[in-house]
Scaffold this active site. Sequence first.
Site, PDB file in Angstrom:
ATOM      1  N   ASP A  33      -5.621  18.168  62.089  1.00  0.00           N
ATOM      2  CA  ASP A  33      -5.866  17.101  63.050  1.00  0.00           C
ATOM      3  C   ASP A  33      -5.544  17.610  64.445  1.00  0.00           C
ATOM      4  O   ASP A  33      -4.883  18.641  64.603  1.00  0.00           O
ATOM      5  CB  ASP A  33      -4.972  15.903  62.744  1.00  0.00           C
ATOM      6  CG  ASP A  33      -5.500  15.072  61.583  1.00  0.00           C
ATOM      7  OD1 ASP A  33      -6.725  15.044  61.395  1.00  0.00           O
ATOM      8  OD2 ASP A  33      -4.687  14.459  60.876  1.00  0.00           O
ATOM      9  N   GLU A  44      12.790  49.530  26.744  1.00  0.00           N
ATOM     10  CA  GLU A  44      13.134  48.700  25.594  1.00  0.00           C
ATOM     11  C   GLU A  44      12.205  48.960  24.413  1.00  0.00           C
ATOM     12  O   GLU A  44      12.610  48.864  23.255  1.00  0.00           O
ATOM     13  CB  GLU A  44      13.095  47.220  25.975  1.00  0.00           C
ATOM     14  CG  GLU A  44      14.235  46.790  26.896  1.00  0.00           C
ATOM     15  CD  GLU A  44      14.109  45.342  27.334  1.00  0.00           C
ATOM     16  OE1 GLU A  44      13.147  44.682  26.908  1.00  0.00           O
ATOM     17  OE2 GLU A  44      14.975  44.870  28.087  1.00  0.00           O
ATOM     18  N   GLU A  54      11.628  37.020  28.579  1.00  0.00           N
ATOM     19  CA  GLU A  54      12.171  35.662  28.485  1.00  0.00           C
ATOM     20  C   GLU A  54      12.576  35.090  29.835  1.00  0.00           C
ATOM     21  O   GLU A  54      12.529  33.884  30.048  1.00  0.00           O
ATOM     22  CB  GLU A  54      13.392  35.637  27.549  1.00  0.00           C
ATOM     23  CG  GLU A  54      13.071  35.905  26.100  1.00  0.00           C
ATOM     24  CD  GLU A  54      13.111  37.391  25.772  1.00  0.00           C
ATOM     25  OE1 GLU A  54      13.054  37.737  24.589  1.00  0.00           O
ATOM     26  OE2 GLU A  54      13.189  38.217  26.709  1.00  0.00           O
ATOM     27  N   THR A  59      21.886  40.488  31.666  1.00  0.00           N
ATOM     28  CA  THR A  59      22.040  41.363  32.830  1.00  0.00           C
ATOM     29  C   THR A  59      20.858  41.302  33.786  1.00  0.00           C
ATOM     30  O   THR A  59      20.996  41.599  34.975  1.00  0.00           O
ATOM     31  CB  THR A  59      22.233  42.823  32.366  1.00  0.00           C
ATOM     32  OG1 THR A  59      21.045  43.279  31.715  1.00  0.00           O
ATOM     33  CG2 THR A  59      23.401  42.939  31.411  1.00  0.00           C
ATOM     34  N   VAL A  84      10.470  41.049  20.817  1.00  0.00           N
ATOM     35  CA  VAL A  84      11.482  40.616  21.774  1.00  0.00           C
ATOM     36  C   VAL A  84      11.434  41.483  23.029  1.00  0.00           C
ATOM     37  O   VAL A  84      11.569  40.999  24.154  1.00  0.00           O
ATOM     38  CB  VAL A  84      12.881  40.666  21.129  1.00  0.00           C
ATOM     39  CG1 VAL A  84      13.961  40.399  22.178  1.00  0.00           C
ATOM     40  CG2 VAL A  84      12.982  39.651  20.011  1.00  0.00           C
ATOM     41  N   ALA A  85      11.243  42.789  22.843  1.00  0.00           N
ATOM     42  CA  ALA A  85      11.193  43.689  23.995  1.00  0.00           C
ATOM     43  C   ALA A  85       9.994  43.408  24.880  1.00  0.00           C
ATOM     44  O   ALA A  85      10.049  43.610  26.099  1.00  0.00           O
ATOM     45  CB  ALA A  85      11.148  45.138  23.504  1.00  0.00           C
ATOM     46  N   ASP A  99      -7.042   9.686  55.160  1.00  0.00           N
ATOM     47  CA  ASP A  99      -6.947  11.120  54.869  1.00  0.00           C
ATOM     48  C   ASP A  99      -6.539  11.414  53.430  1.00  0.00           C
ATOM     49  O   ASP A  99      -6.572  12.574  53.002  1.00  0.00           O
ATOM     50  CB  ASP A  99      -5.916  11.776  55.800  1.00  0.00           C
ATOM     51  CG  ASP A  99      -6.332  11.720  57.259  1.00  0.00           C
ATOM     52  OD1 ASP A  99      -7.543  11.821  57.519  1.00  0.00           O
ATOM     53  OD2 ASP A  99      -5.459  11.568  58.124  1.00  0.00           O
ATOM     54  N   ASP A 155      -2.724  12.140  58.426  1.00  0.00           N
ATOM     55  CA  ASP A 155      -1.624  11.189  58.570  1.00  0.00           C
ATOM     56  C   ASP A 155      -1.998   9.776  58.162  1.00  0.00           C
ATOM     57  O   ASP A 155      -1.130   8.964  57.889  1.00  0.00           O
ATOM     58  CB  ASP A 155      -1.091  11.186  60.009  1.00  0.00           C
ATOM     59  CG  ASP A 155      -2.188  10.962  61.039  1.00  0.00           C
ATOM     60  OD1 ASP A 155      -3.323  10.640  60.634  1.00  0.00           O
ATOM     61  OD2 ASP A 155      -1.916  11.107  62.247  1.00  0.00           O
TER      62      ASP A 155
END
Length: 864
Positions: free
Chosen positions: A316, A652, A274, A682, A269-270, A587, A583
């Site tokens: 262009d 951690e 996540e 946090t 987990v550390a 293209d 455009d």
Amino acid sequence: MPLLRRELGTGSRGLSAREAARRLAVYGPNEVRRKARTSLWRELVRQLAHPLALLLWAAAALAFVAGIPVLGWAIVAVVLLNAAFALLQERQAEQAVETLAKYLPEHAMVVRDGQPSEVEARELVPGDLVVLEEGAKVPADARLTEGGIEVDLSMLTGESAPAERVVGPGLIGAPLLQEPNLVFSGTICTGGQAQAIVFATGNHTELGRIAALSQHTRRDSSPLEQQVKKVAWLIAAVAVAMGGVFLVAGVAVGLPLTDTLMFAIGLLVANVPEGLLPTITLALAVGVRVLARQGAVIKRLSAVETLGSTNVICTDKTGTLTQNRMRLQAVWTPEHGREPGPWIGDMVRTSALCTTVTRDEEGELHGDPTEIALVEGAAAHDAPVDLGGRDTGRRALFRFDPRLRLMSVVHTDAVIVKGAPETVLQTLEGSSKSAAAATEALAREGMRVLAVAARTLPDDARVPRHREDAETGLRLLGLVGLYDPPRPEVAAAVRRCHEAGLRVHIVTGDNGATAAAVAREVGIGLPRLHVVAQSESIADHELDELLAAADTEVVFARSSPETKLKVADALRAHGQIVAMTGDGVNDAPALHRAHIGVAMGLSGTDVAREASTMVLTDDNFATIVTAIESGRRVYDNVRKFIVYIFAHLTPEVVPFLVFALSAGAVPLPLTVLQILAIDLGTETLPALALGRERAEPGTMNRPPRPSSQGVISRDMLVRSWCYLGTVSAVLVMGAFFYVLWRAGWQPGNPTGAGDPLHHAYITATTATFAGIVTCQVGTAVAARTDHAALHEIGLFTNPLLLAGIAFELAFTAALVYAPTLQGLFGTAALPLDVVALIATFPFLVWGTDEVRRWLRRADHRTKS
């Protein structure tokens, strides 16, 4: 034409209904066909098995194991949301092809069995004789056999001026789109009436060929997408390896199996960040929102980061670098040269009489942009033309002929001719070397040059019935130079590109001289400009040599859809990150192939917008540069919050290592639930706030990063794990031992439930948890800048970060002091002396990093 009729078996009565039915069975329907869609479920599974998604699945499973189902479902929602984003992008190419199909008309007028009849356009076959008139869409590629029309080819060529199509022989060596007797599927007739023989339908038309190019052009993953996968596998490998090693180590030193498993779960987990994927997603979404306000609509989140690594822009000319508005720039007469005087107004007024421009009720001019420029130029020189009077006094009109490149009118008492100088000069009585020299000089300045000639008609003269009778015995009045001026902000934008190490190439359908003049005016081509006059004929090896020259910017003139695609592929083969503007329908393949396809929002077609990654709502080149700067800022901010997130892995992980290496003599300084509270509670808001950080000074004064550079570098890891992480780990472990030793704890003393030291142990783990949070505050402030001092960007310039810090402190206080949350997360109220101790942590973490950055800047100044 008889040869074409024989080859297609078409007479003046058109095809018979039976023959049309047979050919429909052979050639298939006249429609743009797309490939079958890939399985939605297969794509979904592929997205859900993304490496970072697998890590998040593991994190969700651990959350369920830890008894926090709400947290588990939240992580699952994040995985599904990211998969949905990715699936939307996979469908873009198919959407572009479906949009192409909208250009085809539903019905067409065709001559069959000698009678005109309306049929479904999808039932047209090669050999059909179609009737074309003003306002109709051309249903298939065809060759004119009778009459003449004007056609809007802008969707294929990008040029706004209508093109005249007439019956006659083709031009030897001319590109297909410039053939004066051909019309193409999906284009619109703007005037006239004609009949034409269909020679191509469905996917064999120009429209179908472009659709095939769009479908067969793959879209690769963006640099960020590729790097996130590498990071995910790196994190997974580290987490699994550390878990395995220390699981074995825990058993070897005699830890109970339950404690060993708890240790392994906590370590995993550390190590799993996540919040990384949702934070990246939300940071990119913020970048998309900011760019939309600046005039750039981003259709793919990861494209924001790709913009930051762009090192080549292929743009262009018309409408992007220029204002897409022709204006009268210069006038030359044989008697006065370019000297100003009243004769200029007379000359321009005469040329404006040789136009077909109209004015609507609101006073707006409509027609060919070149002719509009002549009418406006006459008004600007106090010689306005009354368009109604012009038409009333006109006795004959011979429209522009693309082969002769001439237009002429018979006015009340004169014949007026305008057109290409080389053609007009040939019709004069005698030669004019000075006019030829003036034409060349004006063209070198980037102007479109027209020659104007006239002859007087006696009062009793008959009106010429044929143009060859009218366009003879002419006297040259002069030359007019028309210019589409660059946008005023483009020169500064190009200069910023060069300062940022970007190269700018022009890929245009215009001629090379005009494009080169615009390039020089806006600063493209420093130090060297190379012009490819006929881009369609350039070979791959020549293209490679040209693009490999580091000091050269190129104008690719007279480009085709394949040319743009070749340029994009060549640049990609050289390892460049390419932004390509466009455009027109033509293209679409190149826009799809480039890393960043940039479509025009004002003048662009729906197909170009569908195939692109970014749409400019103002059609402005300067907006591309702004987007690149924003992309660099977003990329830098992604690295900042990765530093922030990774810096907490060390404090951690270290508590679990201390627990394992002491063989349990030191109790676990941190619980799994407390780690999850940090990683998804946090940590998240400050990380998101770092995604809104302003650009550091000098962002656009550094070269683009290499495409091989990962989003995570060795320096980042050293800074995260060794500096910020190690300082944080030392501080929080100090707080943990301080609380225990103050209570009289010695290594090996029991701290379980019911033991005298249990409350002190709970308070110590709370101090560890709260200490990591306060270290996060110092890390967040330090991560705001990679090299600059904090005072250079200001402490209060990111109010969202201050709000995020306030939230995480309030959230921590709630976990520490709220009785309900104390029981859930295993926390206890902290004494004032412990609170005072951990309150110093932000300043210690930020201060040590500030000193490190100061030493780096000093070392850099010494070396330079």
